[in-house]
Design a protein around this motif. Structure first.
Motif, mmCIF file in Angstrom:
data_model
loop_
_atom_site.group_PDB
_atom_site.id
_atom_site.type_symbol
_atom_site.label_atom_id
_atom_site.label_comp_id
_atom_site.label_asym_id
_atom_site.label_seq_id
_atom_site.Cartn_x
_atom_site.Cartn_y
_atom_site.Cartn_z
ATOM 1 N N ILE A 1 -2.410 -3.674 6.195
ATOM 2 C CA ILE A 1 -1.408 -4.790 5.942
ATOM 3 C C ILE A 1 -0.312 -4.471 5.111
ATOM 4 C CG2 ILE A 1 -1.420 -7.198 5.459
ATOM 5 C CD1 ILE A 1 -4.468 -7.348 5.779
ATOM 6 N N VAL A 2 0.982 -4.924 5.415
ATOM 7 C CA VAL A 2 2.002 -4.853 4.536
ATOM 8 C C VAL A 2 2.268 -6.126 3.999
ATOM 9 C CG1 VAL A 2 4.356 -4.119 4.049
ATOM 10 C CG2 VAL A 2 2.904 -2.937 5.809
ATOM 11 N N LEU A 3 2.127 -6.286 2.652
ATOM 12 C CA LEU A 3 2.236 -7.447 1.762
ATOM 13 C C LEU A 3 3.566 -7.322 1.169
ATOM 14 C CD1 LEU A 3 1.615 -10.364 0.726
ATOM 15 C CD2 LEU A 3 0.040 -9.071 -0.921
ATOM 16 N N GLY A 4 4.492 -8.233 1.565
ATOM 17 C CA GLY A 4 5.843 -8.283 0.593
ATOM 18 C C GLY A 4 5.818 -9.321 -0.620
ATOM 19 N N VAL A 5 6.219 -9.033 -1.864
ATOM 20 C CA VAL A 5 5.930 -10.027 -2.849
ATOM 21 C C VAL A 5 7.335 -9.803 -4.029
ATOM 22 C CG1 VAL A 5 4.788 -10.934 -4.939
ATOM 23 C CG2 VAL A 5 3.412 -9.897 -2.959
ATOM 24 N N MET B 1 -9.529 -7.631 -1.829
ATOM 25 C CA MET B 1 -9.501 -7.176 -0.467
ATOM 26 C C MET B 1 -10.071 -5.853 -0.424
ATOM 27 S SD MET B 1 -7.885 -9.139 1.812
ATOM 28 C CE MET B 1 -7.344 -7.942 3.114
ATOM 29 N N GLN B 2 -9.958 -4.920 -1.598
ATOM 30 C CA GLN B 2 -10.629 -3.650 -1.571
ATOM 31 C C GLN B 2 -12.081 -3.868 -1.527
ATOM 32 O OE1 GLN B 2 -9.841 -0.876 -1.001
ATOM 33 N NE2 GLN B 2 -11.628 0.202 -1.692
ATOM 34 N N ARG B 3 -12.594 -4.951 -2.405
ATOM 35 C CA ARG B 3 -13.952 -5.186 -2.127
ATOM 36 C C ARG B 3 -14.646 -5.679 -1.064
ATOM 37 N NH1 ARG B 3 -15.218 -10.217 -5.596
ATOM 38 N NH2 ARG B 3 -14.880 -10.853 -3.639
ATOM 39 N N ASP B 4 -14.041 -6.878 -0.240
ATOM 40 C CA ASP B 4 -14.561 -7.280 0.863
ATOM 41 C C ASP B 4 -14.062 -6.820 2.281
ATOM 42 O OD1 ASP B 4 -15.362 -9.285 -1.140
ATOM 43 O OD2 ASP B 4 -13.843 -10.585 -0.601
ATOM 44 N N PHE B 5 -13.058 -6.074 2.196
ATOM 45 C CA PHE B 5 -12.609 -5.338 3.328
ATOM 46 C C PHE B 5 -12.108 -4.010 3.356
ATOM 47 C CE2 PHE B 5 -11.851 -9.943 3.396
ATOM 48 C CZ PHE B 5 -12.601 -10.168 4.731
ATOM 49 N N PRO B 6 -13.079 -3.016 2.683
ATOM 50 C CA PRO B 6 -12.732 -1.542 2.453
ATOM 51 C C PRO B 6 -12.105 -0.822 3.280
ATOM 52 C CG PRO B 6 -15.107 -1.904 2.595
ATOM 53 C CD PRO B 6 -14.626 -3.314 2.909
ATOM 54 N N ARG B 7 -12.345 -1.166 4.688
ATOM 55 C CA ARG B 7 -11.262 -0.466 5.895
ATOM 56 C C ARG B 7 -10.167 -0.872 5.947
ATOM 57 N NH1 ARG B 7 -15.309 2.264 9.114
ATOM 58 N NH2 ARG B 7 -17.499 1.860 8.190
ATOM 59 N N VAL B 8 -9.740 -2.018 5.370
ATOM 60 C CA VAL B 8 -8.203 -2.571 5.414
ATOM 61 C C VAL B 8 -7.387 -1.920 4.468
ATOM 62 C CG1 VAL B 8 -6.771 -4.412 5.345
ATOM 63 C CG2 VAL B 8 -9.139 -4.720 6.644
ATOM 64 N N ARG B 9 -6.449 -1.321 4.669
ATOM 65 C CA ARG B 9 -5.318 -0.779 3.568
ATOM 66 C C ARG B 9 -4.257 -1.767 3.300
ATOM 67 N NH1 ARG B 9 -0.646 2.815 3.839
ATOM 68 N NH2 ARG B 9 -0.425 4.050 1.961
ATOM 69 N N LEU B 10 -4.305 -2.236 2.115
ATOM 70 C CA LEU B 10 -3.281 -3.330 1.699
ATOM 71 C C LEU B 10 -2.122 -2.589 1.035
ATOM 72 C CD1 LEU B 10 -2.316 -6.233 1.654
ATOM 73 C CD2 LEU B 10 -3.619 -6.407 -0.434
ATOM 74 N N GLN B 11 -1.054 -2.604 1.748
ATOM 75 C CA GLN B 11 0.029 -1.863 1.082
ATOM 76 C C GLN B 11 1.033 -2.872 0.557
ATOM 77 O OE1 GLN B 11 2.040 0.822 3.578
ATOM 78 N NE2 GLN B 11 3.919 0.859 2.431
ATOM 79 N N LEU B 12 1.370 -2.662 -0.764
ATOM 80 C CA LEU B 12 2.462 -4.091 -1.592
ATOM 81 C C LEU B 12 3.837 -3.316 -1.230
ATOM 82 C CD1 LEU B 12 2.567 -6.277 -3.215
ATOM 83 C CD2 LEU B 12 2.117 -4.842 -5.370
ATOM 84 N N LEU B 13 4.553 -4.157 -0.965
ATOM 85 C CA LEU B 13 6.196 -4.037 -1.152
ATOM 86 C C LEU B 13 6.653 -5.026 -2.117
ATOM 87 C CD1 LEU B 13 8.445 -2.621 -0.020
ATOM 88 C CD2 LEU B 13 8.404 -4.092 1.892
ATOM 89 N N SER B 14 7.243 -4.583 -3.155
ATOM 90 C CA SER B 14 7.866 -5.743 -3.849
ATOM 91 C C SER B 14 9.273 -5.376 -4.077
ATOM 92 C CB SER B 14 7.630 -5.163 -5.699
ATOM 93 O OG SER B 14 8.152 -6.010 -6.501
ATOM 94 N N SER B 15 10.106 -6.543 -3.707
ATOM 95 C CA SER B 15 11.517 -6.644 -3.420
ATOM 96 C C SER B 15 12.103 -8.070 -3.823
ATOM 97 C CB SER B 15 11.989 -6.194 -2.126
ATOM 98 O OG SER B 15 13.280 -5.971 -1.968
ATOM 99 N N TYR B 16 13.307 -8.409 -3.620
ATOM 100 C CA TYR B 16 13.870 -9.677 -3.617
ATOM 101 C C TYR B 16 13.642 -10.640 -2.370
ATOM 102 C CZ TYR B 16 16.438 -7.700 -7.553
ATOM 103 O OH TYR B 16 16.860 -7.279 -8.638
ATOM 104 N N THR B 17 13.476 -11.757 -2.728
ATOM 105 C CA THR B 17 13.138 -12.697 -1.512
ATOM 106 C C THR B 17 14.002 -12.647 -0.057
ATOM 107 O OG1 THR B 17 12.129 -14.533 -2.979
ATOM 108 C CG2 THR B 17 13.292 -15.311 -0.837
ATOM 109 N N SER B 18 15.346 -12.428 -0.538
ATOM 110 C CA SER B 18 16.233 -12.150 0.555
ATOM 111 C C SER B 18 16.093 -10.994 1.444
ATOM 112 C CB SER B 18 17.638 -12.174 0.189
ATOM 113 O OG SER B 18 17.861 -10.903 -0.893
ATOM 114 N N GLU B 19 15.745 -9.811 0.878
ATOM 115 C CA GLU B 19 15.492 -8.732 1.424
ATOM 116 C C GLU B 19 13.988 -8.626 2.265
ATOM 117 O OE1 GLU B 19 14.724 -3.836 0.609
ATOM 118 O OE2 GLU B 19 15.650 -5.050 -0.934
ATOM 119 N N LEU B 20 13.143 -9.445 1.472
ATOM 120 C CA LEU B 20 11.541 -9.593 2.285
ATOM 121 C C LEU B 20 11.791 -10.633 3.216
ATOM 122 C CD1 LEU B 20 9.687 -10.210 -1.051
ATOM 123 C CD2 LEU B 20 9.515 -8.091 0.230
#
Length: 290
Positions: free
Chosen positions: A94-98, A114-133
């Protein structure tokens, strides 16, 4: 040695958290009598009174308080083991943009859960501005995004209303100068909001720092060279809130959630966690401190 039962410990933790057997039974999807029997069995096994039932509600005895911290650890470890070995259907990325200015305090907690409850799911964090997200979301490059906007756009869901406030250096004087020196990032969504307001109020101001770099803005403000608008409670530790009433009010902004309509199943728990975490912040003034 005798073995403690995880189901019984789970009921004990639920009663401690809920403050009563009736509410705990609802959370556990059990009858009140079933939960009461489990607690009685646990007390008999340990030979200790764990709950004080003398008042209107239910409180923990000293022995119950001592057991609670161990019970939480055992239940959490049980759930982690079970998740890692059995939940093979919850796999993927999952790619999460914030926006960078609202990463804290919620997102680290979300990633840990997420790591604790769904260890087989890789949560990728993307940090940027609202307009770009929002652009990335429209192209399908991210699965879920958070934004800061006056109102949510199409498909968006408002999670939390937060005041937009002026911040400066600790014990600084930049907010007293006229024209008011302001630092803006060129891509910051709060920039047009603040500029339009200053023009409408005919407030004497000047653009002191104009940069692509958020770090440059932070350094300039912390050095007392300018002030800048930030969501209340989400400012860096080296910023200080400008006193109320001395500068034009900036109004409210919403933290909004966007999730793809045709999203995979693994996104659902993340969306629900985000809703719950931001809901818990409503009415709080110490958002960044937690």
């Amino acid at each position: 040695m005798r073995n403690l039962d995880i189901t019984t410990l789970r009921s004990f933790v639920a009663v401690a958290d809920a403050g009563g057997v009736t509410r705990a039974a609802g959370f556990l999807n059990l009858t009140q009598s079933a939960v009461s029997m489990q607690l009685k069995r646990l007390e008999d096994m340990l030979g200790l009174a764990l709950l004080d039932r003398s008042g209107r509600g239910v409180s923990l005895t000293p022995a119950g308080e001592q057991l609670l911290k161990y019970a939480r650890r055992m239940v959490d470890l049980n759930d982690e083991i079970y998740s890692r070995l059995t939940m093979t259907d919850w796999e993927g990325e999952i790619v999460l943009g914030v926006p960078h200015d609202i990463v804290y305090p919620v997102i680290p907690r979300i990633m840990k859960k997420m790591q604790r409850d769904f260890p087989r799911v890789r949560l990728q964090l993307l940090s940027s501005y609202t307009s770009e997200l929002k652009d990335l979301f429209a192209r399908g490059a991210v699965d879920v995004i958070l934004t800061t906007e006056a109102e949510p756009g199409e498909g968006g869901e408002g999670l939390l209303d937060v005041p937009l406030r002026w911040y400066g250096a600790p014990n600084g004087t930049a907010w007293k100068t006229r024209p008011l020196r302001i630092a803006f990032s060129r891509r910051c969504g709060f920039r047009p909001v603040a500029i339009a307001l200053m023009e409408r109020e005919q407030f004497d101001w000047e653009l002191s720092v104009d940069s692509e770099s958020d770090r440059t803005i932070e350094v300039s403000v912390s050095a007392d060279l300018a002030v800048t608008p930030v969501l209340e409670g989400h400012a860096p530790a080296h910023f200080e809130l400008v006193p109320n009433g001395v500068l034009p009010e900036l109004g409210m902004q919403k933290i909004c959630l966007y999730a793809a309509s045709a999203r995979p199943r693994i996104v659902e728990p993340l969306v629900e966690m985000l809703r719950n975490e931001f809901c818990s912040l409503r009415g709080r003034s110490d958002l960044a401190a937690q």
